[in-house]
Design an enzyme around this catalytic site. Structure first.
Site, short mmCIF file in Angstrom:
data_model
loop_
_atom_site.label_atom_id
_atom_site.label_comp_id
_atom_site.label_asym_id
_atom_site.label_seq_id
_atom_site.Cartn_x
_atom_site.Cartn_y
_atom_site.Cartn_z
N ASN A 1 19.79 22.52 -52.08
CA ASN A 1 21.31 21.95 -52.36
C ASN A 1 21.20 20.53 -53.02
O ASN A 1 20.26 19.78 -53.25
CB ASN A 1 22.03 21.68 -50.92
CG ASN A 1 21.36 20.87 -50.09
OD1 ASN A 1 20.49 20.04 -50.41
ND2 ASN A 1 22.24 19.95 -49.11
N CYS B 1 21.66 17.36 -52.39
CA CYS B 1 20.95 16.23 -51.81
C CYS B 1 19.48 16.31 -51.37
O CYS B 1 18.90 15.53 -51.07
CB CYS B 1 21.80 15.48 -50.59
SG CYS B 1 23.31 15.07 -51.39
N GLU C 1 18.22 18.42 -49.14
CA GLU C 1 17.57 18.55 -47.58
C GLU C 1 17.72 20.08 -47.26
O GLU C 1 17.09 20.38 -46.26
CB GLU C 1 18.60 17.76 -46.52
CG GLU C 1 20.10 18.26 -46.45
CD GLU C 1 20.90 17.63 -47.42
OE1 GLU C 1 20.53 17.35 -48.69
OE2 GLU C 1 22.03 17.90 -47.10
P1 ADP Z 1 29.14 14.62 -45.84
O1 ADP Z 1 28.71 13.18 -45.21
O2 ADP Z 1 30.61 14.43 -46.56
O3 ADP Z 1 29.36 15.79 -44.71
P2 ADP Z 1 26.47 14.59 -46.87
O4 ADP Z 1 26.66 13.14 -47.58
O5 ADP Z 1 25.87 14.74 -45.72
O6 ADP Z 1 27.98 14.96 -46.65
O7 ADP Z 1 25.91 15.44 -47.84
C1 ADP Z 1 25.52 16.95 -47.36
C2 ADP Z 1 25.91 17.76 -48.32
O8 ADP Z 1 27.02 18.23 -48.66
C3 ADP Z 1 25.02 17.41 -49.82
O9 ADP Z 1 23.69 18.09 -49.73
C4 ADP Z 1 25.63 18.29 -50.88
O10 ADP Z 1 25.36 19.83 -50.52
C5 ADP Z 1 27.03 18.26 -50.15
N1 ADP Z 1 27.93 17.29 -51.01
C6 ADP Z 1 28.01 16.10 -50.69
N2 ADP Z 1 28.80 15.46 -51.54
C7 ADP Z 1 29.30 16.12 -52.27
C8 ADP Z 1 30.34 16.09 -53.22
N3 ADP Z 1 30.82 15.29 -53.55
N4 ADP Z 1 30.49 17.44 -53.73
C9 ADP Z 1 29.97 18.75 -53.53
N5 ADP Z 1 29.24 18.74 -52.46
C10 ADP Z 1 29.01 17.68 -51.80
#
Ligand code: ADP
Length: 606
Positions: free
Chosen positions: A286, A288, A290
Site C-alpha cells: 500500500n 505507506c 506497511e
Molecule cells: P489514517 O491515520 O488517516 O487512518 P495512515 O496515515 O495510518 O491513515 O495511513 C494508512 C494507510 O492509509 C496508508 O498506508 C495508505 O494506504 C492510506 N492513506 C493514507 N493517506 C492517504 C491519502 N491521502 N489518500 C489515500 N490513502 C491514504
C-alpha cells in the site's frame, strides 16, 4: 432537531478542541455547503453501531449488538483505539468503503490490444474517491522500446503508465476528504529499473506516488559479492541483459540520500511470510509500505493507543513491565480485533474481485500508535537497548493477543475459507521454509494476518498521541493561534517540568522557538527521555523498526531520519542494516532534502 443519540446516554468523547476541529474538517458528515451535520459523538456512534451490527450475521440479537456498539464507542471516544480514516468517514453512510489499503494488478494487456491498464485506472479512481490508497506493481509491463505485436509499434514502458496514473490521481480529488495516495513498485530485475530509480529525482514529477524498488535476495547476494545480475523481460521471461548489482544499489542509495526516494521493498522476505501462497504472491504494498498485498487484496487497519496503558498507581521507580496495565492492553487488543473482523463484513468494496478475496482470506491490520508517548511516560529513551526491548515486548503482546482473539472468533464464525492451505493450516503443502519446516504453527484463525504498524497520520492527530512507532518529532513548536504565535508544548513534558519544579513560561517559549530541549534548566534524564527524531541516530530508528517487525504479520511503517549532513555512505549502511535485521523494507529521509517539508521544528506550524 435533537441528536439521534440523545437518548442513549453516552459519555462525551474525550477530545481536545483541536481534535474536534480536525474531525469537523476531515471526517464529519457534511451538507452540500460543507457544514458538518453531525457531532463527533454522533460520528463515533454511527461507526460503532454499524460495525457492531455485523455480529447479527453470527446470531447476535439487537440487545447484544447495542451492548457491543457501546463498548466500541467507548474504545474510540476514550482514544484507546481508532480504526483507519475510511472506516470513520464511511461506516453507516452510502459509500460504505472502510479500508485504507489496496493493491491493484497492472497487466501488460494494453500492449496486447486489451485495456487492462485502463481498467485498473478506473478501479484506482473508485478507491481514491472512498479515501483508500492504492499500490501497484509495474513489473509486468513490458520494457520501453519492446515490441508491440498488435500495432507493430513499440511499448512505452512502466514509467509512462505510472505517470498516467499520477495525472489521473491529480484530477480525481477524493470524496472531498483526501487526495489519492499511491505506491509504485518495480522489480530490480526489470530492464527499466534505472529509469525507475531516477523517475522522482525531479521532485515536481509523479508527486502522487511513493516509489520503492522491489529487491530480491538474489540481488542482495550479488551486491555483497560485487557481481552482475540478470535483467528479465516480463513479456518473454527471457534474460535480456545484466547489470552490475553494486552500481544499481549505489544509484538507489544516492537518490534516496538526495530526495528520500526510492525506498526499498524486500520482496522475497515479504513473500516468505505470505500467509496464502497458494493464491499468489506479493508484488506491491500500500502507499505507506506497511502492507504487502496480493493483487486485488485489501486491508482495513486499526491502531491501539499504547501510551494510554501506563498505570498511575505504580511509582515511577518500579520496573517498566510492572508499570504497564497489561490487563487493559489485552482487553483493548481483543475488542479491537473483533472490531476489525467485523469491518470486513460491514465493508462495501469497490470491485467484485476485491470483495471475493477479502472474504476468502479476511486480512486485518492491527497496530499501535502512541509508542513514543509510552516511552516518555516510562522515562525510557527511544534510542536505548531498553527502549527497543519495550518495543519488541509490546508488539509481541499485541500480536499474540490479537491472534488469540482471531482463534476465538473462528470457534463461532469459522476459520477463513482459505485456511486449509494457508501458512496456518494443516495442509501438507502449507508454506514451508527451505529446510522443510513450517513457517508458522497450525492455528485455527479467523484472519490470515492480524498485525501491521500503520503511520496513523490522521488518527493520531485527533487521538492526541504520537504517531505509530515514530519518536516524538519535537517537544514543542510555535503554533499560529488566531493570528498570534503561541508555544505548543508536549503535555508530558510540561507535566514533568511542573512536578520537578523547573517549569517557566520563558523556558517553554525558548524550547519552542529553537526546536530543541538541550538547555541547562532541563535535567539530563528528561533530555534523554524526550529524545526526538533528530537526536536519534538512523541505527536506532532501524533497530526499533526491526524489533517491531519480529512479531508482526505484515510490515512496519517507519521513516528513518537522517541529519542534513549525513553522507551517501551513511544511507547505504542503513539499507544494508535493515536487510540484515530482517526488515521488510526501508524508507529514509534526510532533513532538508526536499522542499516544503510537512513538519519542521524551530519554525511555525499552523
Ligand atoms: P489514517 O491515520 O488517516 O487512518 P495512515 O496515515 O495510518 O491513515 O495511513 C494508512 C494507510 O492509509 C496508508 O498506508 C495508505 O494506504 C492510506 N492513506 C493514507 N493517506 C492517504 C491519502 N491521502 N489518500 C489515500 N490513502 C491514504
Amino acid at each position: 432537531p435533537t441528536s439521534p443519540i440523545a437518548d442513549l446516554d453516552l459519555p462525551r468523547a474525550e477530545l481536545s478542541d483541536n481534535a474536534r476541529i480536525v474531525l469537523a474538517k476531515r471526517y464529519l458528515r457534511k451538507d452540500e455547503k460543507g457544514k458538518p451535520v453531525e457531532e463527533p459523538e454522533e460520528m463515533f456512534w454511527r461507526v460503532a453501531y454499524t460495525i457492531a451490527q455485523a455480529d447479527a450475521k453470527y446470531g447476535a440479537g439487537e440487545e447484544q449488538i447495542r451492548a457491543l456498539a457501546r463498548e466500541f464507542y467507548l474504545l474510540m471516544t476514550r482514544r484507546l483505539f481508532e480504526p483507519n480514516s475510511p472506516t470513520l468517514m464511511n461506516a453507516g453512510r452510502p459509500l460504505g468503503q472502510l479500508s485504507a489499503c489496496f493493491v491493484l494488478p497492472v497487466d501488460d494487456a494494453l500492449s496486447n490490444g486489451q485495456s487492462g491498464v485502463y481498467d485498473t485506472l478506473r478501479s484506482m479512481a473508485m478507491v481514491h474517491q472512498s479515501g483508500g490508497g492504492t499500490g501497484f506493481s509495474f513489473s509486468r509491463i513490458r520494457p520501453e522500446g519492446d515490441l508491440v505485436n498488435s500495432t507493430t509499434g513499440v511499448a512505452s514502458g512502466p514509467i509512462s503508465f505510472m505517470s498516467l496514473y499520477d495525472s489521473s490521481t491529480e484530477v480525481v480529488k477524493q470524496g472531498g476528504t483526501r487526495r489519492g495516495a499511491n505506491m509504485g513498485i518495480l522489480r530490480v530485475d526489470h530492464p527499466n529499473v534505472e529509469e525507475f530509480i531516477d523517475c522522482k529525482q525531479d521532485i515536481t514529477k509523479i508527486t502522487n506516488f511513493n516509489i520503492s524498488v522491489a529487491i530480491t535476495d538474489a540481488f542482495m547476494r550479488a551486491v555483497q559479492k560485487g557481481e552482475q545480475y540478470d535483467l528479465i523481460n516480463p513479456r518473454t521471461q527471457q534474460v535480456v541483459g545484466q547489470k552490475d548489482a553494486r552500481a544499481i544499489f549505489d544509484k538507489i542509495v544516492q537518490n534516496a540520500w538526495r530526495t528520500g526516494e526510492p525506498g526499498v521493498f524486500f520482496i522475497d522476505r515479504a513473500n516468505f511470510y505470505n500467509p496464502v501462497p497458494h493464491l499468489g504472491s506479493y508484488e506491491a504494498t500500500n502507499p505507506c509500505g506497511e502492507q504487502p498485498l496480493l493483487p486485488y487484496d485489501v486491508c482495513n487497519l486499526g491502531s491501539v493507543n499504547i501510551g494510554a496503558f501506563v498505570r498511575d498507581d505504580v511509582p515511577a521507580g518500579e520496573a517498566w513491565s510492572d508499570r504497564i496495565d497489561w490487563k487493559e492492553y489485552r482487553r483493548v487488543t481483543r475488542l479491537a480485533t473483533h472490531f476489525l473482523d467485523n469491518v470486513i463484513d460491514a465493508n462495501q468494496y469497490p470491485l467484485p474481485e476485491i470483495t471475493d478475496l477479502a472474504n476468502r482470506i479476511r486480512r486485518i491490520g492491527l497496530g499501535v500508535m502512541g509508542f513514543a508517548d509510552l516511552l516518555v511516560r516510562l522515562g525510557v529513551p527511544y534510542n536505548s537497548a531498553e527502549g527497543v526491548e519495550i518495543g519488541r515486548r509490546v508488539m509481541e503482546f499485541l500480536d499474540e493477543e490479537s491472534k488469540r482473539e482471531s482463534e476465538r472468533l473462528a470457534q463461532t464464525r469459522g476459520v477463513f475459507p482459505e485456511w486449509e492451505q494457508s501458512i496456518w493450516g494443516p495442509d501438507e503443502t502449507a508454506a514451508r521454509a527451505p529446510n522443510g519446516e513450517r513457517i508458522r504453527p497450525v492455528r485455527a484463525m479467523r484472519n490470515c494476518n492480524v498485525t501491521t504498524v500503520a503511520p496513523t497520520g490522521t488518527i493520531s492527530i485527533f487521538a492526541g498521541c504520537s504517531s505509530g512507532i515514530e519518536p516524538l518529532f519535537a517537544v514543542a513548536f510555535m503554533r499560529n493561534q488566531a493570528g498570534s504565535l503561541m508555544p505548543d508544548v508536549n503535555e508530558d513534558f510540561t507535566a514533568i517540568a511542573h512536578a520537578e519544579g523547573w517549569y517557566s513560561a520563558e523556558l517553554m517559549e525558548r524550547i519552542a522557538r529553537e526546536g530543541h530541549i538541550h538547555f541547562a534548566e532541563v535535567p539530563e534524564h528528561v533530555q534523554r527521555a524526550f529524545s526526538t527524531a533528530h537526536d536519534i541516530t538512523p541505527e536506532w530508528h532501524v533497530r526499533m523498526q526491526a524489533a517491531f517487525q519480529e512479531h508482526c504479520d505484515s510490515a512496519i511503517s517507519k521513516t528513518t531520519n537522517f541529519p542534513n549532513g549525513a553522507t551517501v555512505d551513511d544511507v547505504r549502511k542503513i539499507y544494508e542494516l535493515a536487510f540484515d535485521l530482517n526488515c521488510k523494507g526501508v524508507t529514509v529521509y534526510r532533513d532538508g532534502s526536499r522542499d516544503g517539508q510537512v513538519l519542521s521544528t524551530g519554525a511555525t506550524k499552523t
